[in-house]
Design an enzyme around this catalytic site. Structure first.
Site, PDB file in Angstrom:
ATOM      1  N   ASN A 153      78.725  41.316  36.894  1.00 38.76           N
ATOM      2  CA  ASN A 153      77.597  39.948  37.020  1.00 38.76           C
ATOM      3  C   ASN A 153      77.775  38.393  36.916  1.00 38.76           C
ATOM      4  O   ASN A 153      77.478  37.961  37.500  1.00 38.76           O
ATOM      5  CB  ASN A 153      76.110  40.279  35.508  1.00 38.76           C
ATOM      6  CG  ASN A 153      76.965  40.830  33.969  1.00 38.76           C
ATOM      7  OD1 ASN A 153      78.273  40.889  34.467  1.00 38.76           O
ATOM      8  ND2 ASN A 153      75.829  39.305  33.625  1.00 38.76           N
ATOM      9  N   GLU A 251      80.548  43.579  24.258  1.00 37.36           N
ATOM     10  CA  GLU A 251      79.279  42.742  24.189  1.00 37.36           C
ATOM     11  C   GLU A 251      78.231  43.380  25.039  1.00 37.36           C
ATOM     12  O   GLU A 251      78.679  43.677  26.031  1.00 37.36           O
ATOM     13  CB  GLU A 251      79.795  41.249  25.257  1.00 37.36           C
ATOM     14  CG  GLU A 251      80.616  40.484  24.085  1.00 37.36           C
ATOM     15  CD  GLU A 251      80.456  39.525  23.526  1.00 37.36           C
ATOM     16  OE1 GLU A 251      79.073  39.328  23.563  1.00 37.36           O
ATOM     17  OE2 GLU A 251      81.224  39.081  22.510  1.00 37.36           O
TER      18      GLU A 251
HETATM   19  P1  NAD Z   1      78.650  49.179  32.846  1.00 36.38           P
HETATM   20  O1  NAD Z   1      78.278  49.318  31.721  1.00 36.38           O
HETATM   21  O2  NAD Z   1      77.865  50.359  34.270  1.00 36.38           O
HETATM   22  O3  NAD Z   1      79.854  48.445  33.643  1.00 36.38           O
HETATM   23  C1  NAD Z   1      80.165  47.970  32.758  1.00 36.38           C
HETATM   24  C2  NAD Z   1      82.354  48.039  33.358  1.00 36.38           C
HETATM   25  O4  NAD Z   1      82.100  49.468  32.415  1.00 36.38           O
HETATM   26  C3  NAD Z   1      82.244  48.940  34.644  1.00 36.38           C
HETATM   27  O5  NAD Z   1      83.967  48.415  34.285  1.00 36.38           O
HETATM   28  C4  NAD Z   1      82.667  50.070  34.369  1.00 36.38           C
HETATM   29  O6  NAD Z   1      83.476  50.218  35.572  1.00 36.38           O
HETATM   30  C5  NAD Z   1      82.618  50.373  33.230  1.00 36.38           C
HETATM   31  N1  NAD Z   1      82.717  51.628  32.690  1.00 36.38           N
HETATM   32  C6  NAD Z   1      81.773  52.372  33.081  1.00 36.38           C
HETATM   33  N2  NAD Z   1      81.593  53.460  32.149  1.00 36.38           N
HETATM   34  C7  NAD Z   1      82.598  53.537  31.615  1.00 36.38           C
HETATM   35  C8  NAD Z   1      82.969  54.598  30.525  1.00 36.38           C
HETATM   36  N3  NAD Z   1      81.906  55.128  30.509  1.00 36.38           N
HETATM   37  N4  NAD Z   1      84.151  54.057  29.927  1.00 36.38           N
HETATM   38  C9  NAD Z   1      85.000  52.944  29.736  1.00 36.38           C
HETATM   39  N5  NAD Z   1      84.217  52.102  31.145  1.00 36.38           N
HETATM   40  C10 NAD Z   1      83.646  52.360  32.072  1.00 36.38           C
HETATM   41  O7  NAD Z   1      77.713  47.533  33.212  1.00 36.38           O
HETATM   42  P2  NAD Z   1      77.629  46.317  34.462  1.00 36.38           P
HETATM   43  O8  NAD Z   1      75.849  47.368  35.452  1.00 36.38           O
HETATM   44  O9  NAD Z   1      78.408  46.321  35.359  1.00 36.38           O
HETATM   45  O10 NAD Z   1      77.169  45.142  33.870  1.00 36.38           O
HETATM   46  C11 NAD Z   1      75.920  44.750  33.322  1.00 36.38           C
HETATM   47  C12 NAD Z   1      75.466  45.146  31.712  1.00 36.38           C
HETATM   48  O11 NAD Z   1      76.424  44.288  30.690  1.00 36.38           O
HETATM   49  C13 NAD Z   1      74.304  44.113  31.473  1.00 36.38           C
HETATM   50  O12 NAD Z   1      73.927  45.974  31.056  1.00 36.38           O
HETATM   51  C14 NAD Z   1      74.316  43.008  30.698  1.00 36.38           C
HETATM   52  O13 NAD Z   1      73.851  43.214  29.839  1.00 36.38           O
HETATM   53  C15 NAD Z   1      75.773  43.412  30.542  1.00 36.38           C
HETATM   54  N6  NAD Z   1      76.376  42.046  29.686  1.00 36.38           N
HETATM   55  C16 NAD Z   1      76.804  41.977  28.753  1.00 36.38           C
HETATM   56  C17 NAD Z   1      76.909  40.518  28.423  1.00 36.38           C
HETATM   57  C18 NAD Z   1      77.218  40.294  27.158  1.00 36.38           C
HETATM   58  O14 NAD Z   1      78.289  39.018  27.052  1.00 36.38           O
HETATM   59  N7  NAD Z   1      76.531  40.757  25.503  1.00 36.38           N
HETATM   60  C19 NAD Z   1      77.923  39.310  29.793  1.00 36.38           C
HETATM   61  C20 NAD Z   1      77.379  40.242  30.092  1.00 36.38           C
HETATM   62  C21 NAD Z   1      76.814  41.277  30.801  1.00 36.38           C
END
Ligand code: NAD
Length: 492
Positions: A153, A251
């Protein structure tokens, strides 16, 4: 500017993956493939971790004086400033977000490096008075090799939030960007290298989270995992990292409340609340997706909110006047729409939007209308689960106590906003909200230097501020005997 192919970045080199395979990356606004990206294997992760470990243990970075690290961080920022327009455009092309949003995020990424350049200079150990004959000091040492995993995002900004403090602390890094948006993180690694970060200190591997992401988290050569993404993924990561007791910061997701009290400046609250939910097409961890309005101003507020929502321009992300860009993928549009339909089945009502859009000239892109859902109760799934799209659910409250109770009635605790002219109430309520970031009469949640992070299942650890350096260092406590006579503790 945009290349046809992007390779892995390991040990200061652009390299093919061991398998020679690639995956496609898209422009969400057009649905077109914009580049091919090397698909890392586990062997590539091994190489990246080895490069990072060598850089940490044999290389110079961790032993550079803070002033030298600071100079290089400032140089990274300077190169990013020179390439600002290009970075914004790449971010828009790969994420579909509106240029107006991308500009703010790229600028913040630049300021992160400047912040941590200054922080690197200010960060230091301390000494404590200890009994006569002894001398004590603490040393801040880099925590080691850091696996940094970021979401789609805010691709560049999240990479900067992670890379800048790790570099300032003297760590080395293996970064894994989201597969949907890998481009700007790869360019950032290249910029860091150009600015003087030695080879091996920053490595970027691109590919599947479930495969190479999980493998990286479990890797015995990694000392710390810094993750941003979904709460469910965060739980999986924490479990995997526990095997070797890695340091972990998370996060995660949010379902942030936005409280509008009866004495608020209604027009300011309307404008701020629109931004709070629809900025970045609602694909923000800190999106204020639960809107609570005092019952006495509910109708007036909602009327004004919808009238303003109608004025938001959804469309060409590169048009500077666009407010809302594309949704990241067709799959995410399906998720958003399924939540809206679920809301209706749960007894809520779509007051505005609630439909997929077709944007002329961008028919193959992924679009969703800014949406307002009413007749919601806080126990409905649409009020409890993160939708991650331009959808706000609106509820009424009777008094301050109820507002606080409803706001806190969620597993998440990332951000919260409140609107009131009553100074005492503003701070009274801020003190009761279970959220890592509270906004009073404004919709802005993140500035370099202000700690950002969650309570509860929104994660732990703080980014974007001096506190982050603690999370990229170990504190070594050194106690020296400096007395003249030898010590004989047993007296034998
Ligand atoms: P996601 O958890 O699907 O993926 C995030 C990252 O993790 C990607 O690079 C993905 O390839 C990797 N990943 C996925 N499964 C994994 C695993 N089992 N082991 C290791 N890595 C893995 O999240 P998304 O859909 O890319 O992003 C959206 C989410 O991120 C939302 O829930 C949003 O709220 C959160 N977010 C939080 C913050 C914060 O600062 N709190 C900031 C931005 C986004």
């Amino acid at each position: 500017m945009l290349k046809d192919r992007y390779l892995l970045f390991i040990n200061g080199q652009h390299v093919e993956s061991e398998s020679g395979e690639y995956f496609d990356t898209y422009n969400p606004a057009t649905g077109e493939v914009i580049a091919k990206v090397a698909k890392a294997t586990r062997a590539d992760v091994d190489k990246a971790v080895e490069a990072a470990r060598n850089a940490l243990e044999n290389g110079k970075w961790a032993r550079y004086p803070a002033s030298r690290r600071a100079q290089i961080l400032n140089r990274i920022a300077a190169i990013m400033r020179e390439r600002f327009d290009e970075l914004c455009k790449l971010e828009v092309l790969n994420s579909g977000k509106a240029l107006s949003a991308a500009k703010g995020q790229v600028m913040q990424a630049i300021e992160d490096f400047e912040l941590y350049a200054a922080a690197a200079l200010a960060f230091e150990g301390r000494t404590k008075p200890v009994p006569k004959g002894f001398f004590h000091y603490t040393v801040k040492e880099p925590v080691g090799v850091c696996a940094q995993i970021v979401p789609w995002n805010y691709p560049l900004m999240m990479a900067a939030w992670k890379i800048a403090p790790a570099l300032a602390a003297g760590c080395s890094i293996v970064l894994k960007p989201a597969s949907l948006t890998p481009i700007t993180a790869l360019v950032l690694a290249e910029i860091c290298h150009e600015a003087g970060v030695p080879e091996g200190v920053i490595n970027v591997v691109t590919g599947s989270g479930a495969d190479i992401g999980a493998y990286l988290v479990e890797h015995p050569g990694v000392d710390k995992v810094a993750f941003t993404g979904e709460t469910t993924t965060g739980k999986d990561i924490m479990a995997r990292a526990s095997e070797t007791l890695k340091r972990v910061t998370l996060e995660l997701g949010g379902k942030s409340p936005n409280l509008v009290f009866e004495d608020a400046d209604i027009d300011a609250a309307v404008d701020g609340s629109l931004f709070g939910i629809y900025y970045n097409t609602g694909q923000s961890c800190e999106a204020r997706s639960r809107l609570f309005v005092h019952e006495s101003i509910y109708d007036e507020f909602l009327h004004k909110f919808v009238e303003k929502a109608k004025k938001l321009k959804v469309g060409d992300p590169l048009d500077p006047s666009t407010h809302i860009g594309a949704v990241i993928s067709a799959k995410q549009v399906d998720v958003i729409d399924s939540y809206v339909r679920l809301a209706e089945r749960e007894g809520a009502r779509v007051l505005y939007g609630g439909e997929r859009l077709t944007v002329p000239g961008f028919e193959k892109g992924h679009w969703y209308a800014p949406t307002v859902i009413v007749d919601v109760t806080n126990d409905m799934r649409v009020a409890q689960e993160e939708i991650f799209g331009p959808v706000v659910v609106v509820m009424k409250f009777r008094d301050e106590k109820e507002a606080v109770r409803l706001a806190n009635d969620t597993i998440y605790g990332l951000a919260a906003a409140l609107w009131t002219k009553d100074f005492a109430r503003a701070h009274r309520v801020a003190g009761q909200l279970k959220a890592g970031v509270v906004m009073i009469n404004n919709p802005f949640s993140a500035f370099p230097g202000l700690p950002f992070g969650g309570y509860k299942q929104s994660g732990f650890g703080r980014e974007l501020a001096i506190e982050s350096l603690e999370l990229y260092t170990e504190t070594k406590s050194v106690l020296a005997y400096i007395g003249e006579k030898p010590l004989n503790p047993f007296g034998v």
